[in-house]
Design a protein around this motif. Structure first.
Motif, PDB file in Angstrom:
ATOM      1  N   ALA A 191       0.845  -1.188   0.000  1.00  0.00           N
ATOM      2  CA  ALA A 191       0.000   0.000   0.000  1.00  0.00           C
ATOM      3  C   ALA A 191       0.883   1.241   0.000  1.00  0.00           C
ATOM      4  O   ALA A 191       1.931   1.269   0.657  1.00  0.00           O
ATOM      5  N   HIS A 192       0.463   2.242  -0.742  1.00  0.00           N
ATOM      6  CA  HIS A 192       1.187   3.509  -0.768  1.00  0.00           C
ATOM      7  C   HIS A 192       0.875   4.314   0.497  1.00  0.00           C
ATOM      8  O   HIS A 192      -0.184   4.172   1.107  1.00  0.00           O
ATOM      9  N   ARG A 193       1.774   5.195   0.820  1.00  0.00           N
ATOM     10  CA  ARG A 193       1.703   5.951   2.069  1.00  0.00           C
ATOM     11  C   ARG A 193       0.483   6.884   2.109  1.00  0.00           C
ATOM     12  O   ARG A 193      -0.088   7.268   1.084  1.00  0.00           O
ATOM     13  N   SER A 194       0.124   7.258   3.326  1.00  0.00           N
ATOM     14  CA  SER A 194      -0.927   8.245   3.564  1.00  0.00           C
ATOM     15  C   SER A 194      -0.283   9.553   4.031  1.00  0.00           C
ATOM     16  O   SER A 194       0.952   9.666   4.103  1.00  0.00           O
ATOM     17  N   LEU A 195      -1.107  10.514   4.376  1.00  0.00           N
ATOM     18  CA  LEU A 195      -0.584  11.784   4.872  1.00  0.00           C
ATOM     19  C   LEU A 195       0.174  11.620   6.179  1.00  0.00           C
ATOM     20  O   LEU A 195       0.942  12.517   6.560  1.00  0.00           O
ATOM     21  N   ASP A 196      -0.016  10.516   6.874  1.00  0.00           N
ATOM     22  CA  ASP A 196       0.748  10.292   8.105  1.00  0.00           C
ATOM     23  C   ASP A 196       2.247  10.260   7.840  1.00  0.00           C
ATOM     24  O   ASP A 196       3.040  10.520   8.758  1.00  0.00           O
ATOM     25  N   ALA A 197       2.636   9.932   6.607  1.00  0.00           N
ATOM     26  CA  ALA A 197       4.062   9.857   6.270  1.00  0.00           C
ATOM     27  C   ALA A 197       4.629  11.203   5.836  1.00  0.00           C
ATOM     28  O   ALA A 197       5.831  11.307   5.586  1.00  0.00           O
ATOM     29  N   GLU A 235       2.397  21.844   3.849  1.00  0.00           N
ATOM     30  CA  GLU A 235       1.224  22.684   3.612  1.00  0.00           C
ATOM     31  C   GLU A 235      -0.074  21.883   3.696  1.00  0.00           C
ATOM     32  O   GLU A 235      -1.063  22.329   4.286  1.00  0.00           O
ATOM     33  N   ILE A 236      -0.071  20.690   3.135  1.00  0.00           N
ATOM     34  CA  ILE A 236      -1.309  19.912   3.105  1.00  0.00           C
ATOM     35  C   ILE A 236      -1.762  19.540   4.505  1.00  0.00           C
ATOM     36  O   ILE A 236      -2.955  19.492   4.791  1.00  0.00           O
ATOM     37  N   ARG A 237      -0.815  19.326   5.419  1.00  0.00           N
ATOM     38  CA  ARG A 237      -1.198  18.950   6.775  1.00  0.00           C
ATOM     39  C   ARG A 237      -1.569  20.160   7.620  1.00  0.00           C
ATOM     40  O   ARG A 237      -2.184  20.011   8.678  1.00  0.00           O
ATOM     41  N   LYS A 238      -1.233  21.335   7.144  1.00  0.00           N
ATOM     42  CA  LYS A 238      -1.747  22.544   7.792  1.00  0.00           C
ATOM     43  C   LYS A 238      -3.197  22.785   7.382  1.00  0.00           C
ATOM     44  O   LYS A 238      -4.024  23.214   8.195  1.00  0.00           O
ATOM     45  N   ILE A 239      -3.503  22.489   6.115  1.00  0.00           N
ATOM     46  CA  ILE A 239      -4.873  22.610   5.627  1.00  0.00           C
ATOM     47  C   ILE A 239      -5.757  21.536   6.242  1.00  0.00           C
ATOM     48  O   ILE A 239      -6.887  21.793   6.654  1.00  0.00           O
ATOM     49  N   TYR A 240      -5.215  20.334   6.293  1.00  0.00           N
ATOM     50  CA  TYR A 240      -5.973  19.168   6.763  1.00  0.00           C
ATOM     51  C   TYR A 240      -5.144  18.430   7.803  1.00  0.00           C
ATOM     52  O   TYR A 240      -4.550  17.392   7.538  1.00  0.00           O
ATOM     53  N   PRO A 241      -5.092  18.958   9.033  1.00  0.00           N
ATOM     54  CA  PRO A 241      -4.318  18.286  10.083  1.00  0.00           C
ATOM     55  C   PRO A 241      -4.986  16.995  10.520  1.00  0.00           C
ATOM     56  O   PRO A 241      -6.198  16.799  10.339  1.00  0.00           O
ATOM     57  N   ARG A 242      -4.209  16.127  11.097  1.00  0.00           N
ATOM     58  CA  ARG A 242      -4.738  14.830  11.550  1.00  0.00           C
ATOM     59  C   ARG A 242      -5.849  14.998  12.585  1.00  0.00           C
ATOM     60  O   ARG A 242      -6.783  14.183  12.651  1.00  0.00           O
ATOM     61  N   ASP A 243      -5.776  16.057  13.371  1.00  0.00           N
ATOM     62  CA  ASP A 243      -6.798  16.295  14.389  1.00  0.00           C
ATOM     63  C   ASP A 243      -7.863  17.278  13.896  1.00  0.00           C
ATOM     64  O   ASP A 243      -8.447  18.027  14.680  1.00  0.00           O
ATOM     65  N   PHE A 244      -8.130  17.265  12.595  1.00  0.00           N
ATOM     66  CA  PHE A 244      -9.186  18.116  12.034  1.00  0.00           C
ATOM     67  C   PHE A 244     -10.502  17.870  12.762  1.00  0.00           C
ATOM     68  O   PHE A 244     -11.272  18.789  13.012  1.00  0.00           O
ATOM     69  N   PHE A 245     -10.786  16.603  13.069  1.00  0.00           N
ATOM     70  CA  PHE A 245     -11.891  16.216  13.938  1.00  0.00           C
ATOM     71  C   PHE A 245     -11.292  15.619  15.219  1.00  0.00           C
ATOM     72  O   PHE A 245     -10.135  15.197  15.234  1.00  0.00           O
ATOM     73  N   PRO A 246     -12.073  15.533  16.289  1.00  0.00           N
ATOM     74  CA  PRO A 246     -11.543  14.963  17.538  1.00  0.00           C
ATOM     75  C   PRO A 246     -11.235  13.471  17.410  1.00  0.00           C
ATOM     76  O   PRO A 246     -11.807  12.756  16.589  1.00  0.00           O
ATOM     77  N   ASN A 247     -10.329  13.029  18.246  1.00  0.00           N
ATOM     78  CA  ASN A 247     -10.041  11.601  18.451  1.00  0.00           C
ATOM     79  C   ASN A 247      -9.602  10.860  17.189  1.00  0.00           C
ATOM     80  O   ASN A 247     -10.178   9.827  16.820  1.00  0.00           O
ATOM     81  N   PRO A 248      -8.561  11.330  16.515  1.00  0.00           N
ATOM     82  CA  PRO A 248      -8.085  10.580  15.350  1.00  0.00           C
ATOM     83  C   PRO A 248      -7.463   9.250  15.762  1.00  0.00           C
ATOM     84  O   PRO A 248      -6.752   9.166  16.759  1.00  0.00           O
ATOM     85  N   ASN A 249      -7.749   8.215  14.987  1.00  0.00           N
ATOM     86  CA  ASN A 249      -7.197   6.890  15.222  1.00  0.00           C
ATOM     87  C   ASN A 249      -6.925   6.224  13.878  1.00  0.00           C
ATOM     88  O   ASN A 249      -7.549   6.565  12.871  1.00  0.00           O
TER      89      ASN A 249
END
Length: 288
Positions: free
Chosen positions: A8-14, A20-34
Motif C-alpha cells: 500500500a502507498h503511504r498516507s498523509l501520516d508519512a 502545507e497539506i497537513r496545515k490545511i488538513y491536520p490529523r486532528d481536524f476532527f476529535p479523536n483521530p485513530n
C-alpha cells in the motif's frame, strides 16, 4: 506467497506535519483521530459525539477526504449523535492499497471499520461517490445499517458519457482543479496528487471500477428492504453529478424522501448558501 501486509502507498501520516497539506488538513481536524490496520491498508478515522448516542457514519466522495464533513459532522455530534468519519483508501490519512478500487473494496473497508469500532450498526450518509458506496453497503450489509441512509449529490446512476475519461491529461486537470470546499481547501486535490503516490491511481481506478454507475441492483435491493429509510438530497445545478441522476435514484427508491436544493452545485454540504439547509434536513430525517 503474497506479502504481508499487502502493498500500500503511504498516507498523509508519512508527510511531515509542517507540510502545507497537513496545515490545511491536520490529523486532528476532527476529535479523536485513530488509525487501524485493515487487511488492505491502514485506515484513519475519527469517532466523536456522545458515547451512547445514535450511531452515524459519514462516507466522503472520490477526491476530497473527510474534511468535506466540516459543517456536518460536528453539527451531528452536537445534536447527540455518535459520529464516525473516515478517509477512504487512497485519500488523506488512509493508505492506498495496490488493488482495484470498486464497490467491494469500499464496502469491505467500511464493514471492517464498523467491526473495529464495535458498531453493531449505524445510519449511513454518503456524499457523491460516497453515496454510491452507501448504496452498495446498504444492499450488501443491510444488517449493519441501523435504519437510515442519506444520499447527498449521490453517484451510482451516472451515465458513461458523464463519467470523466481517464487519461493523463484528465487526471492532471483533476489534480489541479479548485472546485473544493469553499473557505477550506482550494488546493487539497492538487496537494494530495503531489504528496500521495497512490492518490491518482485510486481516483483512476475508482472512475473505471467504482460505484459511480450501474448501481440499479443495489438501489432496488434497498427498496426491497422496507425497514431501510432513505433521504436523497441533490442540488438542481449540480455540474458534477447532474440532478437527473438524483432523480434516477429516486425512481429506484420510490419510498425515499427527496430534497432538491434549488440552485446548489455539487459542493452543497460546504457552500455557505446551502450547508445549513442540508444539515438541518439530515438532522430532521435522522431524528424522525
Amino acid at each position: 506467497m503474497a506479502p504481508f501486509p499487502s502493498p500500500a502507498h503511504r498516507s498523509l501520516d508519512a508527510i511531515p506535519a509542517t507540510a502545507e497539506i497537513r496545515k490545511i488538513y491536520p490529523r486532528d481536524f476532527f476529535p479523536n483521530p485513530n488509525t487501524v490496520r485493515l487487511p488492505l491498508g491502514r485506515t484513519t478515522y475519527w469517532l466523536f459525539g456522545p458515547e451512547h448516542g445514535p450511531k452515524v457514519v459519514l462516507v466522503h466522495g472520490i477526491s476530497s477526504p473527510s474534511l468535506v464533513w466540516a459543517y456536518i459532522a460536528p453539527f451531528l455530534a452536537e445534536n447527540g449523535f455518535r459520529v464516525l468519519a473516515y478517509d477512504l483508501f487512497g485519500r488523506g490519512y488512509s493508505e492506498a492499497p495496490e488493488t482495484v478500487y470498486n464497490a467491494d473494496l469500499y464496502t469491505t473497508q467500511l464493514a471492517l471499520l464498523l467491526q473495529h469500532v464495535q458498531f453493531a450498526s449505524a445510519h449511513v450518509i454518503g456524499m457523491s461517490m460516497g453515496g454510491g458506496i452507501a448504496g452498495a453497503f446498504a444492499a450488501t450489509f443491510p444488517n449493519l445499517v441501523t435504519e437510515k441512509v442519506v444520499f447527498i449529490a449521490s453517484a451510482g446512476q451516472m451515465e458513461a458519457a458523464s463519467v470523466p475519461q481517464v487519461t493523463p491529461q484528465s487526471l492532471a486537470a483533476m489534480s489541479n482543479a479548485v472546485a473544493e470546499p469553499v473557505g477550506l481547501t482550494p488546493q487539497l486535490r492538487k496537494l494530495q496528487a503531489e504528496c500521495l503516490p497512490g492518490y491518482l491511481q485510486a481516483i483512476k481506478s475508482s472512475i473505471e471500477h467504482g460505484p459511480l454507475r450501474d448501481m440499479d441492483n443495489a438501489f432496488k435491493a434497498i427498496a426491497e428492504t422496507p425497514r431501510l429509510k432513505c433521504l436523497i438530497i441533490h442540488g438542481t445545478s449540480d455540474a458534477t453529478v447532474h440532478f437527473r441522476f438524483g432523480e434516477k435514484i429516486k425512481s429506484l427508491l420510490p419510498a425515499a424522501d427527496f430534497l432538491p436544493v434549488e440552485g446548489a452545485d455539487h459542493d452543497l454540504i460546504i457552500a455557505d448558501k446551502y450547508y445549513e439547509q442540508v444539515r438541518v434536513a439530515i438532522l430532521k430525517f435522522l431524528q424522525g
